[in-house]
Motif scaffolding. Structure first.
Motif, PDB file in Angstrom:
ATOM      1  N   ALA A 126       3.964  -2.745  11.035  1.00 38.37           N
ATOM      2  CA  ALA A 126       4.868  -1.682  10.603  1.00 38.37           C
ATOM      3  C   ALA A 126       6.095  -2.266   9.904  1.00 38.37           C
ATOM      4  O   ALA A 126       6.582  -3.347  10.267  1.00 38.37           O
ATOM      5  N   PHE A 127       6.576  -1.541   8.896  1.00 37.30           N
ATOM      6  CA  PHE A 127       7.785  -1.923   8.163  1.00 37.30           C
ATOM      7  C   PHE A 127       8.713  -0.719   8.110  1.00 37.30           C
ATOM      8  O   PHE A 127       8.265   0.410   7.917  1.00 37.30           O
ATOM      9  N   ARG A 128       9.998  -0.973   8.249  1.00 41.36           N
ATOM     10  CA  ARG A 128      11.004   0.065   8.015  1.00 41.36           C
ATOM     11  C   ARG A 128      11.901  -0.408   6.880  1.00 41.36           C
ATOM     12  O   ARG A 128      12.437  -1.517   6.922  1.00 41.36           O
ATOM     13  N   THR A 129      12.058   0.425   5.868  1.00 40.45           N
ATOM     14  CA  THR A 129      12.887   0.070   4.723  1.00 40.45           C
ATOM     15  C   THR A 129      14.267   0.716   4.838  1.00 40.45           C
ATOM     16  O   THR A 129      14.458   1.693   5.574  1.00 40.45           O
ATOM     17  N   ARG A 130      15.215   0.183   4.126  1.00 37.62           N
ATOM     18  CA  ARG A 130      16.590   0.669   4.200  1.00 37.62           C
ATOM     19  C   ARG A 130      16.757   2.012   3.488  1.00 37.62           C
ATOM     20  O   ARG A 130      17.718   2.752   3.726  1.00 37.62           O
ATOM     21  N   TYR A 131      15.832   2.310   2.610  1.00 38.50           N
ATOM     22  CA  TYR A 131      15.826   3.568   1.865  1.00 38.50           C
ATOM     23  C   TYR A 131      14.387   3.795   1.420  1.00 38.50           C
ATOM     24  O   TYR A 131      13.567   2.853   1.455  1.00 38.50           O
ATOM     25  N   PRO A 132      14.005   5.002   1.051  1.00 42.15           N
ATOM     26  CA  PRO A 132      12.627   5.221   0.592  1.00 42.15           C
ATOM     27  C   PRO A 132      12.304   4.258  -0.546  1.00 42.15           C
ATOM     28  O   PRO A 132      12.990   4.246  -1.572  1.00 42.15           O
ATOM     29  N   TYR A 133      11.250   3.477  -0.342  1.00 48.35           N
ATOM     30  CA  TYR A 133      10.963   2.379  -1.273  1.00 48.35           C
ATOM     31  C   TYR A 133       9.472   2.397  -1.591  1.00 48.35           C
ATOM     32  O   TYR A 133       8.657   1.806  -0.889  1.00 48.35           O
ATOM     33  N   VAL A 134       9.127   3.088  -2.665  1.00 49.38           N
ATOM     34  CA  VAL A 134       7.713   3.262  -3.005  1.00 49.38           C
ATOM     35  C   VAL A 134       7.080   1.955  -3.493  1.00 49.38           C
ATOM     36  O   VAL A 134       5.854   1.849  -3.574  1.00 49.38           O
ATOM     37  N   ARG A 135       7.893   0.940  -3.784  1.00 46.60           N
ATOM     38  CA  ARG A 135       7.363  -0.317  -4.291  1.00 46.60           C
ATOM     39  C   ARG A 135       7.048  -1.325  -3.184  1.00 46.60           C
ATOM     40  O   ARG A 135       6.775  -2.483  -3.478  1.00 46.60           O
ATOM     41  N   LEU A 136       7.061  -0.910  -1.943  1.00 45.97           N
ATOM     42  CA  LEU A 136       6.743  -1.855  -0.871  1.00 45.97           C
ATOM     43  C   LEU A 136       5.388  -2.536  -1.087  1.00 45.97           C
ATOM     44  O   LEU A 136       5.276  -3.748  -0.880  1.00 45.97           O
ATOM     45  N   PRO A 137       4.333  -1.829  -1.498  1.00 43.58           N
ATOM     46  CA  PRO A 137       3.060  -2.530  -1.736  1.00 43.58           C
ATOM     47  C   PRO A 137       3.172  -3.662  -2.748  1.00 43.58           C
ATOM     48  O   PRO A 137       2.508  -4.684  -2.609  1.00 43.58           O
ATOM     49  N   SER A 138       4.028  -3.524  -3.761  1.00 44.26           N
ATOM     50  CA  SER A 138       4.167  -4.597  -4.750  1.00 44.26           C
ATOM     51  C   SER A 138       4.804  -5.836  -4.132  1.00 44.26           C
ATOM     52  O   SER A 138       4.549  -6.960  -4.588  1.00 44.26           O
ATOM     53  N   LEU A 139       5.620  -5.654  -3.116  1.00 47.42           N
ATOM     54  CA  LEU A 139       6.146  -6.796  -2.372  1.00 47.42           C
ATOM     55  C   LEU A 139       5.021  -7.495  -1.625  1.00 47.42           C
ATOM     56  O   LEU A 139       4.941  -8.730  -1.593  1.00 47.42           O
ATOM     57  N   LEU A 140       4.118  -6.713  -1.042  1.00 47.85           N
ATOM     58  CA  LEU A 140       3.072  -7.270  -0.184  1.00 47.85           C
ATOM     59  C   LEU A 140       1.883  -7.810  -0.962  1.00 47.85           C
ATOM     60  O   LEU A 140       1.068  -8.533  -0.395  1.00 47.85           O
ATOM     61  N   TRP A 141       1.737  -7.485  -2.253  1.00 47.24           N
ATOM     62  CA  TRP A 141       0.626  -8.052  -3.006  1.00 47.24           C
ATOM     63  C   TRP A 141       1.069  -9.284  -3.812  1.00 47.24           C
ATOM     64  O   TRP A 141       0.272  -9.894  -4.505  1.00 47.24           O
ATOM     65  N   GLY A 142       2.321  -9.665  -3.713  1.00 44.47           N
ATOM     66  CA  GLY A 142       2.796 -10.849  -4.419  1.00 44.47           C
ATOM     67  C   GLY A 142       2.424 -12.130  -3.682  1.00 44.47           C
ATOM     68  O   GLY A 142       2.192 -12.139  -2.465  1.00 44.47           O
ATOM     69  N   THR A 143       2.370 -13.249  -4.416  1.00 47.67           N
ATOM     70  CA  THR A 143       1.991 -14.520  -3.790  1.00 47.67           C
ATOM     71  C   THR A 143       3.012 -14.990  -2.758  1.00 47.67           C
ATOM     72  O   THR A 143       2.703 -15.831  -1.914  1.00 47.67           O
ATOM     73  N   HIS A 144       4.206 -14.432  -2.800  1.00 42.96           N
ATOM     74  CA  HIS A 144       5.227 -14.767  -1.808  1.00 42.96           C
ATOM     75  C   HIS A 144       4.980 -14.047  -0.479  1.00 42.96           C
ATOM     76  O   HIS A 144       5.782 -14.191   0.448  1.00 42.96           O
ATOM     77  N   SER A 145       3.904 -13.274  -0.401  1.00 50.56           N
ATOM     78  CA  SER A 145       3.559 -12.566   0.842  1.00 50.56           C
ATOM     79  C   SER A 145       2.146 -12.888   1.300  1.00 50.56           C
ATOM     80  O   SER A 145       1.534 -12.121   2.039  1.00 50.56           O
ATOM     81  N   THR A 146       1.618 -14.033   0.872  1.00 53.09           N
ATOM     82  CA  THR A 146       0.264 -14.435   1.231  1.00 53.09           C
ATOM     83  C   THR A 146       0.178 -14.762   2.714  1.00 53.09           C
ATOM     84  O   THR A 146       1.053 -15.434   3.259  1.00 53.09           O
TER      85      THR A 146
END
Length: 213
Positions: A126-146
């Motif tokens: 689970a993740f909680r963001t500081r504000y509604p953040y529809v781009r969270l998946p783009s954070l998780l598909w980056g190589t910095h999240s392998t």
């Protein structure tokens, strides 16, 4: 008695050889450079599809709270690291915390919108963001999240990515050198079996030699 030479692939083995114009980097998401071999050895929670749409990776599905602040990613059952350790929610959080806080020797600004992350049982991250953040998946598909096995890396931090590596991908790490990285098909992979038996990434710096190869 001398050690036997490493086993050579059989004549019927299907091998992909790919050449690059730079030396091979450390095979670890914590390293300073991410080479193509990472996507064979490691996986992500989600992957980027056409139109920048998130598709299942290690997470088979996910949902978002009504206020857009909480995301829950449900891990696919059966995924294991190459060392045999099960992929749990805690095992996913450990590398993400390392990559968030100390990637390339400092906090990674991509993570600024994320307030907190936690495990809910064995298979939900689970993740909680500081504000509604529809781009969270783009954070998780980056190589910095392998996703890699942080326990394996912590046991040998200097050797991880050079003499050892531990992911969940369809290929497992075999060897590394500045000139060559080798991976072989992981028999325990829980997804579709790859059509290749082995991949070799070669560093051929001279353009004429690379073209000839």
């Amino acid at each position: 008695m001398p050690s036997p030479p490493p086993a050579l692939p059989s004549e019927r083995a299907v091998i992909l050889r790919e050449a690059f114009d730079y030396e091979c980097s450390q095979v670890s998401p914590t390293g300073p450079h991410i080479d193509p071999c990472h996507i064979a050895i490691y996986e992500l929670l989600v992957v980027r599809g056409r139109g920048h749409r998130a598709l299942p990776g290690l997470a088979e599905r996910w949902d978002v709270s009504a206020d857009g602040l909480e995301w829950r990613f449900h891990l696919r059952p059966g995924a294991r690291f190459h060392t045999g350790a099960p992929l749990t929610a805690e095992a996913v959080l450990a590398p993400l915390a390392t990559l968030r806080d100390s990637f390339n020797s400092g906090p990674l600004w991509y993570w600024d919108p994320v307030e907190s992350m936690w495990a809910e049982g064995e298979r939900t991250v689970a993740f909680r963001t500081r504000y509604p953040y529809v781009r969270l998946p783009s954070l998780l598909w980056g190589t910095h999240s392998t996703i890699y096995n942080e326990a394996t890396r912590a046991a040998d931090p200097d050797g991880f990515g050079f003499s050892t590596a531990d992911g969940t991908g369809p290929f497992r790490f075999v060897s590394w050198s500045p000139e060559l990285v080798v991976a072989e098909r992981f028999a325990g992979y829980d997804g579709p079996a790859p059509h290749l038996d082995r991949i070799e990434w070669h560093a051929i710096l001279d353009p004429h030699e690379r073209l000839a190869a």
